[in-house]
Design an enzyme around this catalytic site. Structure first.
Site, PDB file in Angstrom:
ATOM      1  N   ARG A  51       0.814  -1.219   0.000  1.00  0.00           N
ATOM      2  CA  ARG A  51       0.000   0.000   0.000  1.00  0.00           C
ATOM      3  C   ARG A  51       0.849   1.273   0.000  1.00  0.00           C
ATOM      4  O   ARG A  51       0.421   2.318  -0.450  1.00  0.00           O
ATOM      5  CB  ARG A  51      -0.926   0.000   1.216  1.00  0.00           C
ATOM      6  CG  ARG A  51      -2.249  -0.680   0.892  1.00  0.00           C
ATOM      7  CD  ARG A  51      -3.209  -0.516   1.998  1.00  0.00           C
ATOM      8  NE  ARG A  51      -2.581  -0.862   3.272  1.00  0.00           N
ATOM      9  CZ  ARG A  51      -3.201  -0.872   4.434  1.00  0.00           C
ATOM     10  NH1 ARG A  51      -4.457  -0.547   4.499  1.00  0.00           N
ATOM     11  NH2 ARG A  51      -2.570  -1.204   5.538  1.00  0.00           N
ATOM     12  N   HIS A 241       5.024 -27.999   9.515  1.00  0.00           N
ATOM     13  CA  HIS A 241       6.405 -28.501   9.426  1.00  0.00           C
ATOM     14  C   HIS A 241       6.552 -29.918   9.991  1.00  0.00           C
ATOM     15  O   HIS A 241       7.125 -30.791   9.359  1.00  0.00           O
ATOM     16  CB  HIS A 241       7.372 -27.575  10.164  1.00  0.00           C
ATOM     17  CG  HIS A 241       7.264 -26.137   9.756  1.00  0.00           C
ATOM     18  ND1 HIS A 241       7.009 -25.746   8.466  1.00  0.00           N
ATOM     19  CD2 HIS A 241       7.373 -24.980  10.461  1.00  0.00           C
ATOM     20  CE1 HIS A 241       6.978 -24.412   8.401  1.00  0.00           C
ATOM     21  NE2 HIS A 241       7.184 -23.936   9.603  1.00  0.00           N
TER      22      HIS A 241
HETATM   23  C1  BG6 Z   1       7.811 -20.663  11.005  1.00  0.00           C
HETATM   24  C2  BG6 Z   1       7.079 -20.456  12.299  1.00  0.00           C
HETATM   25  O1  BG6 Z   1       6.991 -21.310  10.072  1.00  0.00           O
HETATM   26  O2  BG6 Z   1       8.972 -21.446  11.244  1.00  0.00           O
HETATM   27  C3  BG6 Z   1       7.982 -19.804  13.326  1.00  0.00           C
HETATM   28  O3  BG6 Z   1       5.947 -19.649  12.073  1.00  0.00           O
HETATM   29  C4  BG6 Z   1       9.265 -20.564  13.484  1.00  0.00           C
HETATM   30  O4  BG6 Z   1       7.324 -19.688  14.581  1.00  0.00           O
HETATM   31  C5  BG6 Z   1       9.900 -20.847  12.124  1.00  0.00           C
HETATM   32  O5  BG6 Z   1      10.150 -19.787  14.270  1.00  0.00           O
HETATM   33  C6  BG6 Z   1      11.080 -21.785  12.259  1.00  0.00           C
HETATM   34  O6  BG6 Z   1      11.743 -21.890  11.033  1.00  0.00           O
HETATM   35  P1  BG6 Z   1      13.289 -22.257  10.965  1.00  0.00           P
HETATM   36  O7  BG6 Z   1      13.568 -22.368   9.507  1.00  0.00           O
HETATM   37  O8  BG6 Z   1      14.020 -21.139  11.635  1.00  0.00           O
HETATM   38  O9  BG6 Z   1      13.451 -23.543  11.701  1.00  0.00           O
END
Ligand code: BG6
Length: 489
Positions: A51, A241
């Site tokens: 925006r 994840h």
């Molecule tokens: C994200 C989450 O998807 O993954 C976060 O929303 C988290 O809360 C992050 O910190 C962790 O990712 P990575 O790649 O740092 O392990």
């Protein structure tokens, strides 16, 4: 040995939320790195939109800073950087009202180049943006839309979101990112399983005792107060994840690496997960929330102090999951993830069964079960723990040692960020590492009853001191079964 870079076709990359945190920390640095690696073909353009009113020049300065802040100094090549900045453009547009979409249309012009719309914005805006793209005639055959999690906060809202995007884009054009799937070692899990003869014959309940998946973080709330407190660890990490990792460990061998072949197998795993109902939740799940303590070398506040208000949101979750199919019946998958834990580590531990009978006498020492430890981060690598004879004379004594394959030692190359691979896969149109609609919805179908059981049982988040491994009940969850969490250091 260097990996081969295969250039992608020229593309237009339109980043909604182009001045936001994700664009700054991940997207612009990732695109810069791919250009530097020689993966772009010309003419490739990047158009930032949000925006804010901003000129092209101001947007280029924003990108210059993003790259200098988030790319290692040694990887910033002044000539490459100038070439990169010259391909950036900026258009102000309002996702709600649709103002400015005509300007995006003008900026893009008439072309049949690959067009990527990256939604680095709140999911509430996905539907509106897709609609304005359609009314402004921006959606073409060669278009892809990329969406980030959270894709809903339960099954119903995920369906609504998927429907909204699905009314304008076909499934083969929708790329739902789970950045864990872009991590090098996560893909290595598929190589380990399906490019070796060694493990697959043992990869089942006859030989594996249990599996552990840990994604531990030392960070706390960071600056995501609004989002995180509404989500909690189950929605933020487990629904996506952790379940994706579980799928890659548990799935059957896909017939090919084609997107649908892989995703069909992952979907079967998600559908085989045993539902955890209200009665079972207290013994199969643990909710925790960090209290003040010490993390990453310093004193830190508790979650509620950080938040500045009372909250019952969990920052830790542990689950004993079961997969009801022939391969995995009777093999528990212990899952845990949390913020402000003792150390930052993500790993998968496959613990094999004990040998059925020992021929060695008592003096030989304890024979431990073999473990395969797949370390996703940091210090990516794979360790296979085996029993050997302690070297030297003086009888047969046994010892547990690790065949250690640290990737940093084996490969000198830079380990690219997950976004680099994923963004290039979007341009190529390869959906293997992206979640299909039915996968996301199947994951919610398993998560929703847990969330429901917690609400029904009033299952409180148990306090744990920041810098520890979570509430004591998480230790009890696995120890009750005569097992222990792998000690990650
Ligand atoms: C994200 C989450 O998807 O993954 C976060 O929303 C988290 O809360 C992050 O910190 C962790 O990712 P990575 O790649 O740092 O392990």
């Amino acid at each position: 040995m260097t990996s081969q870079i295969i250039p992608v076709e020229p593309f237009d990359f339109i980043a909604f939320g182009g001045t936001g945190d994700l664009a700054e920390r991940k997207l612009l640095p990732a695109l810069y790195q791919r250009q530097r690696a020689g993966q772009f073909s010309e003419p490739t353009r990047i158009i930032g939109t949000s925006r804010a009113k901003m000129s092209h020049k101001e947007y280029r300065e924003f990108a210059r800073k993003a790259i200098s802040d988030h790319v290692k100094a040694a990887e910033i090549d002044p000539e490459q950087l100038e070439t990169f900045l010259a391909r950036l453009h900026y258009v102000a547009a309002d996702a709600k009202s649709g103002d400015g979409f005509d300007a995006i249309r003008k900026q893009v012009g008439e072309s049949d180049r690959i067009r990527v719309f990256y939604m680095a914005v709140a999911p509430a805006l996905f539907g509106d943006i897709a609609k304005h793209l359609k009314t402004n005639d921006l959606i073409c055959q060669n278009c892809r839309i990329v969406v980030e999690k959270p894709i809903g906060r339960d099954l119903a809202s995920a369906r609504t979101l998927n429907d909204q995007i699905g009314s304008y884009f076909d499934e083969h054009q929708i790329f739902r990112i789970d950045h864990y799937l872009g991590k090098e070692t996560v893909q290595n899990l598929m190589a380990l399983r399906f490019a070796n003869m060694l493990y697959e014959p043992l990869w089942n309940s006859a030989h594996i005792d249990h599996v552990q998946i840990t994604v531990a973080e030392t960070v706390g709330l960071e600056d995501r107060i609004g989002y995180y407190d509404r989500a909690g660890a189950l929605r933020d990490m487990a629904q996506n994840h952790i379940l994706q990792l579980l799928c890659l460990v548990a799935m059957e061998v896909p017939s090919t690496m084609d997107a649908d072949a892989v995703r069909d197998e992952k979907l079967k795993v998600l559908r085989s997960l045993k539902r955890i109902n209200g009665q079972e939740a207290p013994k199969m799940t643990v909710r925790g929330q960090y209290r003040a303590g010490a993390s990453a070398g310093g004193a830190v506040k508790g979650y509620q102090e950080e938040l500045g208000s009372q909250s019952s949101t969990e920052t830790f979750v542990a689950i004993k999951a079961e997969i009801e199919n022939w391969r995995w019946a009777g093999v528990p998958f212990y899952l845990r993830t949390g913020k402000r834990l003792a150390t930052r580590v993500s790993e998968i531990v496959i613990e094999f069964k004990h040998i059925p009978h020992s021929i060695f006498g008592e003096n030989a020492g304890r024979i431990l079960a073999n473990q395969l430890v797949i370390r996703l981060q940091p210090d990516e690598g794979v360790k296979q723990w085996i029993m050997i004879k302690d070297p030297g004379p003086g009888g047969m004594r046994l010892r547990n040692i690790a065949l250690d394959m640290s990737f940093a030692q084996s490969f000198q190359e830079r380990n690219p960020d997950a976004y680099e691979r994923l963004v290039m896969d979007v341009v190529r149109g390869n959906q293997t590492l992206f979640m299909r609609r039915d996968e996301v919805e199947a994951a919610w179908k398993w998560i929703d009853p847990i969330q429901g059981a917690w609400a029904e049982n009033l299952q409180e988040a148990q306090g744990y001191t920041a810098g520890t491994w979570g509430p004591s009940s998480a230790i009890a969850l696995i120890e009750r079964d005569g097992r222990t969490w792998h000690e990650s250091t």
